[in-house]
Write a protein that holds these residues in place. Structure first.
Motif, PDB file in Angstrom:
ATOM      1  N   ASP A 151      -5.707  -6.122   9.639  1.00 23.21           N
ATOM      2  CA  ASP A 151      -5.280  -6.763   8.401  1.00 23.21           C
ATOM      3  C   ASP A 151      -5.679  -5.959   7.164  1.00 23.21           C
ATOM      4  OD1 ASP A 151      -7.959  -7.279   8.705  1.00 23.21           O
ATOM      5  OD2 ASP A 151      -7.810  -9.436   8.347  1.00 23.21           O
ATOM      6  N   ARG A 152      -6.541  -4.975   7.319  1.00 24.70           N
ATOM      7  CA  ARG A 152      -6.940  -4.141   6.181  1.00 24.70           C
ATOM      8  C   ARG A 152      -6.903  -2.647   6.498  1.00 24.70           C
ATOM      9  NH1 ARG A 152      -8.912  -7.438   2.268  1.00 24.70           N
ATOM     10  NH2 ARG A 152      -9.756  -9.418   2.923  1.00 24.70           N
ATOM     11  N   HIS A 153      -6.311  -2.287   7.624  1.00 20.22           N
ATOM     12  CA  HIS A 153      -6.308  -0.884   8.014  1.00 20.22           C
ATOM     13  C   HIS A 153      -4.925  -0.443   8.480  1.00 20.22           C
ATOM     14  CE1 HIS A 153     -10.527  -2.110   8.423  1.00 20.22           C
ATOM     15  NE2 HIS A 153     -10.769  -0.896   7.960  1.00 20.22           N
ATOM     16  N   MET A 154      -4.621   0.811   8.181  1.00 23.09           N
ATOM     17  CA  MET A 154      -3.356   1.381   8.582  1.00 23.09           C
ATOM     18  C   MET A 154      -3.583   2.832   8.996  1.00 23.09           C
ATOM     19  SD  MET A 154       0.202   1.684   6.392  1.00 23.09           S
ATOM     20  CE  MET A 154      -0.039   0.043   5.786  1.00 23.09           C
ATOM     21  N   LEU A 155      -2.982   3.216  10.107  1.00 19.60           N
ATOM     22  CA  LEU A 155      -3.017   4.596  10.556  1.00 19.60           C
ATOM     23  C   LEU A 155      -1.793   5.280   9.952  1.00 19.60           C
ATOM     24  CD1 LEU A 155      -4.044   6.872  12.460  1.00 19.60           C
ATOM     25  CD2 LEU A 155      -2.575   5.869  14.220  1.00 19.60           C
ATOM     26  N   MET A 156      -1.993   6.454   9.364  1.00 20.45           N
ATOM     27  CA  MET A 156      -0.867   7.168   8.774  1.00 20.45           C
ATOM     28  C   MET A 156      -0.835   8.596   9.294  1.00 20.45           C
ATOM     29  SD  MET A 156       0.182   7.804   4.813  1.00 20.45           S
ATOM     30  CE  MET A 156      -0.506   9.415   4.510  1.00 20.45           C
ATOM     31  N   ILE A 157       0.350   9.004   9.722  1.00 25.49           N
ATOM     32  CA  ILE A 157       0.588  10.382  10.135  1.00 25.49           C
ATOM     33  C   ILE A 157       1.606  10.935   9.162  1.00 25.49           C
ATOM     34  CG2 ILE A 157       1.493  11.893  11.928  1.00 25.49           C
ATOM     35  CD1 ILE A 157       0.539   9.809  13.982  1.00 25.49           C
ATOM     36  N   HIS A 200       5.009  -0.894  16.298  1.00 25.16           N
ATOM     37  CA  HIS A 200       5.927  -1.029  15.167  1.00 25.16           C
ATOM     38  C   HIS A 200       5.431  -0.159  14.010  1.00 25.16           C
ATOM     39  CE1 HIS A 200       7.996  -4.291  17.167  1.00 25.16           C
ATOM     40  NE2 HIS A 200       6.795  -4.798  17.453  1.00 25.16           N
ATOM     41  N   TRP A 201       6.100   0.959  13.804  1.00 21.78           N
ATOM     42  CA  TRP A 201       5.750   1.894  12.733  1.00 21.78           C
ATOM     43  C   TRP A 201       6.662   1.673  11.544  1.00 21.78           C
ATOM     44  CZ3 TRP A 201       2.054   5.908  13.129  1.00 21.78           C
ATOM     45  CH2 TRP A 201       1.484   6.074  14.401  1.00 21.78           C
ATOM     46  N   MET A 202       6.131   1.931  10.360  1.00 25.24           N
ATOM     47  CA  MET A 202       6.944   1.978   9.143  1.00 25.24           C
ATOM     48  C   MET A 202       7.021   3.439   8.736  1.00 25.24           C
ATOM     49  SD  MET A 202       5.381  -1.259   7.057  1.00 25.24           S
ATOM     50  CE  MET A 202       3.676  -0.910   7.483  1.00 25.24           C
ATOM     51  N   ASP A 221       6.089  10.059   6.122  1.00 20.84           N
ATOM     52  CA  ASP A 221       4.852   9.377   6.511  1.00 20.84           C
ATOM     53  C   ASP A 221       5.171   8.255   7.488  1.00 20.84           C
ATOM     54  OD1 ASP A 221       3.364  10.962   4.751  1.00 20.84           O
ATOM     55  OD2 ASP A 221       3.680   9.578   3.090  1.00 20.84           O
ATOM     56  N   TYR A 222       4.437   8.233   8.583  1.00 19.73           N
ATOM     57  CA  TYR A 222       4.553   7.172   9.577  1.00 19.73           C
ATOM     58  C   TYR A 222       3.315   6.299   9.427  1.00 19.73           C
ATOM     59  CZ  TYR A 222       8.311   9.865  11.675  1.00 19.73           C
ATOM     60  OH  TYR A 222       9.485  10.533  11.888  1.00 19.73           O
ATOM     61  N   HIS A 223       3.526   4.991   9.209  1.00 21.93           N
ATOM     62  CA  HIS A 223       2.430   4.051   8.964  1.00 21.93           C
ATOM     63  C   HIS A 223       2.390   3.040  10.103  1.00 21.93           C
ATOM     64  CE1 HIS A 223       2.674   5.401   4.710  1.00 21.93           C
ATOM     65  NE2 HIS A 223       3.960   5.417   4.960  1.00 21.93           N
ATOM     66  N   LEU A 224       1.215   2.861  10.684  1.00 17.17           N
ATOM     67  CA  LEU A 224       1.036   1.881  11.752  1.00 17.17           C
ATOM     68  C   LEU A 224      -0.071   0.915  11.343  1.00 17.17           C
ATOM     69  CD1 LEU A 224       1.624   0.874  14.655  1.00 17.17           C
ATOM     70  CD2 LEU A 224      -0.183   2.438  15.425  1.00 17.17           C
ATOM     71  N   PRO A 225       0.291  -0.359  11.071  1.00 20.32           N
ATOM     72  CA  PRO A 225      -0.759  -1.332  10.774  1.00 20.32           C
ATOM     73  C   PRO A 225      -1.619  -1.538  12.020  1.00 20.32           C
ATOM     74  CG  PRO A 225       1.428  -2.198  10.235  1.00 20.32           C
ATOM     75  CD  PRO A 225       1.626  -0.932  11.008  1.00 20.32           C
ATOM     76  N   ILE A 226      -2.919  -1.341  11.874  1.00 24.84           N
ATOM     77  CA  ILE A 226      -3.822  -1.521  13.015  1.00 24.84           C
ATOM     78  C   ILE A 226      -4.833  -2.632  12.758  1.00 24.84           C
ATOM     79  CG2 ILE A 226      -3.552   0.803  13.940  1.00 24.84           C
ATOM     80  CD1 ILE A 226      -6.193   1.546  12.567  1.00 24.84           C
ATOM     81  N   LEU A 270       0.832  -1.200   0.000  1.00 24.38           N
ATOM     82  CA  LEU A 270       0.000   0.000   0.000  1.00 24.38           C
ATOM     83  C   LEU A 270       0.870   1.255   0.000  1.00 24.38           C
ATOM     84  CD1 LEU A 270      -2.752   1.378   0.151  1.00 24.38           C
ATOM     85  CD2 LEU A 270      -2.651   1.132   2.631  1.00 24.38           C
ATOM     86  N   ILE A 271       1.953   1.243   0.757  1.00 24.32           N
ATOM     87  CA  ILE A 271       2.868   2.384   0.803  1.00 24.32           C
ATOM     88  C   ILE A 271       3.485   2.618  -0.578  1.00 24.32           C
ATOM     89  CG2 ILE A 271       5.020   3.284   1.792  1.00 24.32           C
ATOM     90  CD1 ILE A 271       4.308   1.627   4.337  1.00 24.32           C
ATOM     91  N   PHE A 272       3.958   1.550  -1.201  1.00 25.62           N
ATOM     92  CA  PHE A 272       4.573   1.682  -2.529  1.00 25.62           C
ATOM     93  C   PHE A 272       3.548   2.138  -3.569  1.00 25.62           C
ATOM     94  CE2 PHE A 272       7.555  -1.814  -0.987  1.00 25.62           C
ATOM     95  CZ  PHE A 272       8.512  -0.904  -0.577  1.00 25.62           C
ATOM     96  N   TYR A 273       2.353   1.555  -3.502  1.00 25.53           N
ATOM     97  CA  TYR A 273       1.302   1.921  -4.462  1.00 25.53           C
ATOM     98  C   TYR A 273       0.938   3.398  -4.326  1.00 25.53           C
ATOM     99  CZ  TYR A 273      -3.178   2.229  -6.796  1.00 25.53           C
ATOM    100  OH  TYR A 273      -4.202   2.631  -7.610  1.00 25.53           O
ATOM    101  N   SER A 274       0.755   3.853  -3.091  1.00 25.37           N
ATOM    102  CA  SER A 274       0.395   5.260  -2.863  1.00 25.37           C
ATOM    103  C   SER A 274       1.491   6.205  -3.331  1.00 25.37           C
ATOM    104  CB  SER A 274       0.109   5.504  -1.374  1.00 25.37           C
ATOM    105  OG  SER A 274      -0.993   4.750  -0.965  1.00 25.37           O
ATOM    106  N   ALA A 275       2.743   5.855  -3.021  1.00 24.15           N
ATOM    107  CA  ALA A 275       3.871   6.705  -3.425  1.00 24.15           C
ATOM    108  C   ALA A 275       3.979   6.765  -4.946  1.00 24.15           C
ATOM    109  CB  ALA A 275       5.168   6.184  -2.811  1.00 24.15           C
ATOM    110  N   GLU A 276       3.821   5.636  -5.596  1.00 22.44           N
ATOM    111  CA  GLU A 276       3.902   5.610  -7.058  1.00 22.44           C
ATOM    112  C   GLU A 276       2.740   6.379  -7.675  1.00 22.44           C
ATOM    113  OE1 GLU A 276       5.331   5.207 -10.700  1.00 22.44           O
ATOM    114  OE2 GLU A 276       6.400   4.441  -8.959  1.00 22.44           O
TER     115      GLU A 276
END
Length: 145
Positions: free
Chosen positions: A81-87, A57-59, A74-79, A3-9
């Motif tokens: 299996d289908r959701h991620m919090l992003m700051i 564990h943040w990405m 962008d800080y990504h926190l998987p919360i 999801l991170i790669f897809y959004s960035a691209e």
């Protein structure tokens, strides 16, 4: 991570394509046109940092146009299996307000670090189970890469 790669691209990659197309068109009319500054963004697992912030564990991924003291982190926190919090944090200097003596990059780093150290997330039991599953899948993917 996909999801991170897809959004960035989708965001940065699309912008780069537009910038390059515009540059190619301008180059025909004015051959001495300078090439544009292209976006630098995460494209592979090595471009993403793993951080432990307050027992989560943040990405972290970062995008930049190469401009002085300007980036988006962008800080990504998987919360689940289908959701991620992003700051998302953006550090930039506004032209006339930029000064090397103020060390904008260092000040931005300190501010972002202080902010993230104060982020606390409480998950439900179900979300904790989903998060653990997502982290496990992420680690398996990272090990294969």
């Amino acid at each position: 991570m996909k999801l991170i790669f897809y959004s960035a691209e989708d965001f940065c990659g699309a912008r780069n394509k537009k910038l390059l197309k515009k540059y190619e068109n301008q180059k025909i009319e004015t051959p001495f046109t300078s090439p544009p500054s292209l976006w630098i963004y995460p494209k592979q697992p090595e471009d993403i940092s793993l951080l432990n912030i307050n027992d989560h564990h943040w990405m972290m991924s970062q995008e930049s146009t190469g401009e002085r003291s300007s980036w988006t982190r962008d800080y990504h926190l998987p919360i689940g299996d289908r959701h991620m919090l992003m700051i998302s944090m953006r550090a930039t200097s506004y032209g006339e307000f930029y000064s090397d003596e103020h060390n904008v990059p260092q000040e931005c780093e300190k501010t972002v670090k202080a902010f993230m150290e104060n982020v606390h997330v409480e998950l439900s039991e179900e979300a904790i189970q989903q998060r653990e599953k997502a982290i496990s899948q992420f680690q398996q993917t990272a090990e294969k890469a």
